[in-house]
Motif scaffolding. Structure first.
Motif, PDB file in Angstrom:
ATOM      1  N   VAL A  35     -54.522 -42.750  69.997  1.00 21.75           N
ATOM      2  CA  VAL A  35     -53.272 -43.200  69.384  1.00 21.75           C
ATOM      3  C   VAL A  35     -52.305 -42.025  69.269  1.00 21.75           C
ATOM      4  CG1 VAL A  35     -52.206 -44.386  67.430  1.00 21.75           C
ATOM      5  CG2 VAL A  35     -54.589 -44.867  68.027  1.00 21.75           C
ATOM      6  N   PHE A  36     -51.051 -42.256  69.681  1.00 19.52           N
ATOM      7  CA  PHE A  36     -49.997 -41.241  69.600  1.00 19.52           C
ATOM      8  C   PHE A  36     -48.721 -41.928  69.113  1.00 19.52           C
ATOM      9  CE2 PHE A  36     -52.917 -40.366  73.044  1.00 19.52           C
ATOM     10  CZ  PHE A  36     -53.331 -39.070  72.777  1.00 19.52           C
ATOM     11  N   ILE A  37     -47.955 -41.261  68.264  1.00 20.92           N
ATOM     12  CA  ILE A  37     -46.767 -41.902  67.696  1.00 20.92           C
ATOM     13  C   ILE A  37     -45.666 -40.891  67.409  1.00 20.92           C
ATOM     14  CG2 ILE A  37     -47.780 -41.778  65.369  1.00 20.92           C
ATOM     15  CD1 ILE A  37     -46.232 -44.405  64.755  1.00 20.92           C
ATOM     16  N   VAL A  38     -44.432 -41.335  67.603  1.00 19.13           N
ATOM     17  CA  VAL A  38     -43.226 -40.571  67.299  1.00 19.13           C
ATOM     18  C   VAL A  38     -42.330 -41.429  66.415  1.00 19.13           C
ATOM     19  CG1 VAL A  38     -41.064 -39.731  68.303  1.00 19.13           C
ATOM     20  CG2 VAL A  38     -43.245 -39.097  69.337  1.00 19.13           C
ATOM     21  N   ALA A  39     -41.684 -40.813  65.409  1.00 25.82           N
ATOM     22  CA  ALA A  39     -40.782 -41.541  64.522  1.00 25.82           C
ATOM     23  C   ALA A  39     -39.570 -40.677  64.210  1.00 25.82           C
ATOM     24  CB  ALA A  39     -41.489 -41.938  63.227  1.00 25.82           C
ATOM     25  N   ASP A  40     -38.429 -41.322  64.074  1.00 29.46           N
ATOM     26  CA  ASP A  40     -37.151 -40.648  63.795  1.00 29.46           C
ATOM     27  C   ASP A  40     -36.557 -41.294  62.551  1.00 29.46           C
ATOM     28  OD1 ASP A  40     -34.608 -39.611  63.720  1.00 29.46           O
ATOM     29  OD2 ASP A  40     -34.049 -40.174  65.747  1.00 29.46           O
ATOM     30  N   GLY A  41     -36.610 -40.575  61.416  1.00 33.64           N
ATOM     31  CA  GLY A  41     -36.181 -41.133  60.146  1.00 33.64           C
ATOM     32  C   GLY A  41     -34.678 -41.192  59.990  1.00 33.64           C
ATOM     33  N   MET A  42     -34.237 -42.110  59.125  1.00 33.04           N
ATOM     34  CA  MET A  42     -32.807 -42.325  58.871  1.00 33.04           C
ATOM     35  C   MET A  42     -32.577 -42.503  57.376  1.00 33.04           C
ATOM     36  SD  MET A  42     -32.199 -45.130  61.886  1.00 33.04           S
ATOM     37  CE  MET A  42     -33.678 -45.993  61.378  1.00 33.04           C
ATOM     38  N   GLY A  43     -31.377 -42.093  56.919  1.00 32.00           N
ATOM     39  CA  GLY A  43     -30.985 -42.366  55.549  1.00 32.00           C
ATOM     40  C   GLY A  43     -30.896 -41.150  54.659  1.00 32.00           C
ATOM     41  N   GLY A  44     -30.427 -40.022  55.164  1.00 31.22           N
ATOM     42  CA  GLY A  44     -30.380 -38.810  54.353  1.00 31.22           C
ATOM     43  C   GLY A  44     -31.665 -38.033  54.535  1.00 31.22           C
ATOM     44  N   HIS A  45     -31.601 -36.705  54.390  1.00 29.00           N
ATOM     45  CA  HIS A  45     -32.741 -35.910  54.819  1.00 29.00           C
ATOM     46  C   HIS A  45     -34.026 -36.237  54.062  1.00 29.00           C
ATOM     47  CE1 HIS A  45     -31.384 -33.202  51.485  1.00 29.00           C
ATOM     48  NE2 HIS A  45     -32.669 -32.971  51.378  1.00 29.00           N
ATOM     49  N   ALA A  46     -33.988 -36.339  52.742  1.00 27.27           N
ATOM     50  CA  ALA A  46     -35.211 -36.622  51.989  1.00 27.27           C
ATOM     51  C   ALA A  46     -35.718 -38.020  52.293  1.00 27.27           C
ATOM     52  CB  ALA A  46     -34.956 -36.458  50.498  1.00 27.27           C
ATOM     53  N   VAL A  47     -34.790 -38.962  52.414  1.00 26.76           N
ATOM     54  CA  VAL A  47     -35.148 -40.350  52.677  1.00 26.76           C
ATOM     55  C   VAL A  47     -35.722 -40.495  54.076  1.00 26.76           C
ATOM     56  CG1 VAL A  47     -34.246 -42.696  52.846  1.00 26.76           C
ATOM     57  CG2 VAL A  47     -33.420 -41.167  51.058  1.00 26.76           C
ATOM     58  N   GLY A  48     -35.030 -39.941  55.056  1.00 22.97           N
ATOM     59  CA  GLY A  48     -35.489 -40.049  56.430  1.00 22.97           C
ATOM     60  C   GLY A  48     -36.834 -39.392  56.655  1.00 22.97           C
ATOM     61  N   GLU A  49     -37.041 -38.232  56.037  1.00 18.96           N
ATOM     62  CA  GLU A  49     -38.315 -37.537  56.179  1.00 18.96           C
ATOM     63  C   GLU A  49     -39.454 -38.369  55.605  1.00 18.96           C
ATOM     64  OE1 GLU A  49     -37.857 -33.757  54.310  1.00 18.96           O
ATOM     65  OE2 GLU A  49     -36.262 -33.120  55.669  1.00 18.96           O
TER      66      GLU A  49
END
Length: 442
Positions: free
Chosen positions: A39-53
């Protein structure tokens, strides 16, 4: 599967925080691979730095765990759907229960390598590519406004230019429910490479360069080089790159790589044929043909009819056993995973690429421009290494070995790029003169 893999995530040049995340969960042994896979996964968070992280970190943690927990009993398709559904519910719940996390969301692109092939679960505009031979194929659909408009109009998304390019219409977290795309299983071939990345890489490095670097260098080097190249191109966003190489590719030392000549050609042809016609049907066909030959030999009074009949009997019996095993496997997959509906394998984009003179020249010009930018910097400690790689590139170019020339030229560029990144400021943008005076004069 003795795969090779590597991943790297980087904040980029323009951003102050990294909202991207990635995770790798390889099977620990052969039995785990047969039941669960890699299993391999990539994610790109959104919504301000703390929120996205927070959103991206939760996605890359929860999706593999949920999949691995349920795949044995539910089958891959149902387990992948469940993993994305439960991750979405959890991220949505965090946003609902914490007003400061309003807008919490993330993309999620996951690759599941199993014995039957490669599965993909996908939400958002992070991408999964497959590099096979001289082609790079995008296996995921961008859930962005520009791709949706292009789909409705039946045109290529590039024809719309920058029209709402960064508007995401589907992601994990903003809504209580989300539909994740399920792709696969894509049959695997020796040497297949898969590249998962956030848009911080795919938006600034074109597909032919992604393919050239990923197919030329080992996964760990390729990840480092692609991230450095994206930063050299401005690094406007966080950058994540994850590369997985199936066994059998050039330079992996496997037995299939060492097989050359006629045997290698026959083996590759057999693998390609079996993708479209399972071996059981091929064996049955050969048995029927042998039976026909036996009847003809007997009718013509030619010796060998008995031998041909025996061969026909063995082939038909083997084919029937293979057909039984094939149908039983299909039935087991259906019973284990009642939610799985066989579907057409989709390639959303399919590019041919070539490591040749135009590509090498592109990086020669970029190297020349970077030397000009660094003319006032002290690069004495790396000058010798840069000269060495440049000389190797020139020598390979002279004998027409474009793969070796590309490798050496790209490494020469990376030496300068490392120095440039050490001294650059956030507001600096490297804008190379793509056609240098020297090349223009030629």
């Amino acid at each position: 599967m003795n795969i090779r893999y590597a991943s790297l995530t980087d904040v980029g040049v323009r951003r102050s925080h990294n909202q991207d995340a990635c995770a790798t969960q390889p099977a620990s042994d052969a039995s785990v691979f047969r039941t669960q896979g890699h299993v391999f996964i990539v994610a790109d968070g959104m919504g301000g730095h703390a929120v996205g992280e927070k959103a991206s970190a939760k996605a890359v943690r929860d999706i593999p765990l949920t999949y691995l927990k349920h795949v044995v009993h539910e089958g891959p398709a149902a387990a992948i759907r469940r993993a994305f559904r439960e991750a979405n519910e959890a991220i949505y719940g965090i946003g609902q229960n914490n007003p400061e996390f309003k807008g919490l969301g993330t993309t999620g692109t996951a690759l599941f390598l199993r014995s039957e092939g490669a599965w993909l679960g996908h939400v958002g505009d992070s991408r999964a590519y497959r590099i096979r031979g001289n082609r790079i194929q995008q296996l995921t659909f961008d859930h962005s406004w520009v791709w949706e408009v292009a789909r409705r109009q039946g045109i290529d998304p590039d024809e719309l230019g920058d029209f709402k390019k960064n508007v995401i219409i589907r992601s994990l977290g903003p809504d209580a429910e989300v539909e994740a795309d399920l792709e696969g299983p894509h049959p695997l071939e020796p040497g297949d490479r898969f590249l998962l990345c956030s848009d911080g890489l795919s938006n600034v490095v074109p597909a032919d360069e992604l393919a050239a670097v990923a197919s030329t260098f080992p996964p760990d080097e390729a990840c480092r080089y692609l991230v450095a190249l994206a930063n050299l191109r401005g690094g406007p966003d966080n950058i994540t790159c994850l590369i997985v190489q199936a066994p059998g590719g050039p330079g992996d030392g496997s037995e299939s790589t060492r097989r050359r000549g006629v045997f290698g050609l026959i083996r590759r042809a057999a693998v390609g044929w079996n993708r479209f016609v399972p071996w059981a049907f091929t064996t049955l066909g050969a048995g029927v043909l042998a039976a026909g030959v036996s009847v003809w030999l007997r009718a013509e009074g030619i010796p060998g009819a008995v031998g041909a009949f025996g061969a026909a009997a063995i082939l038909i019996l083997t084919g029937l056993v293979g057909l039984y095993l094939h149908l039983r496997l299909r039935a087991e997959q259906t019973s284990d995973d009642p939610g799985y509906v066989p579907q057409e394998l989709r390639l959303y984009r399919d590019y041919a690429f070539e490591i040749g003179k135009p590509l090498v020249d592109r990086f020669v010009d970029m190297d020349s421009s970077l030397i000009e930018v660094l003319k006032d910097q002290d690069i004495g400690e790396v000058r010798e290494t840069h000269v060495k790689y440049s000389a190797e590139a020139a020598e390979a170019t002279g004998r027409g070995d474009w793969a070796a020339a590309f490798r050496a030229q790209f490494q020469a560029l990376q030496v300068l790029a490392a120095v440039y990144h050490q001294h650059r400021h956030k507001d600096e943008v490297f804008q190379p003169n793509w056609v240098t005076k020297t090349r223009a004069a030629q």
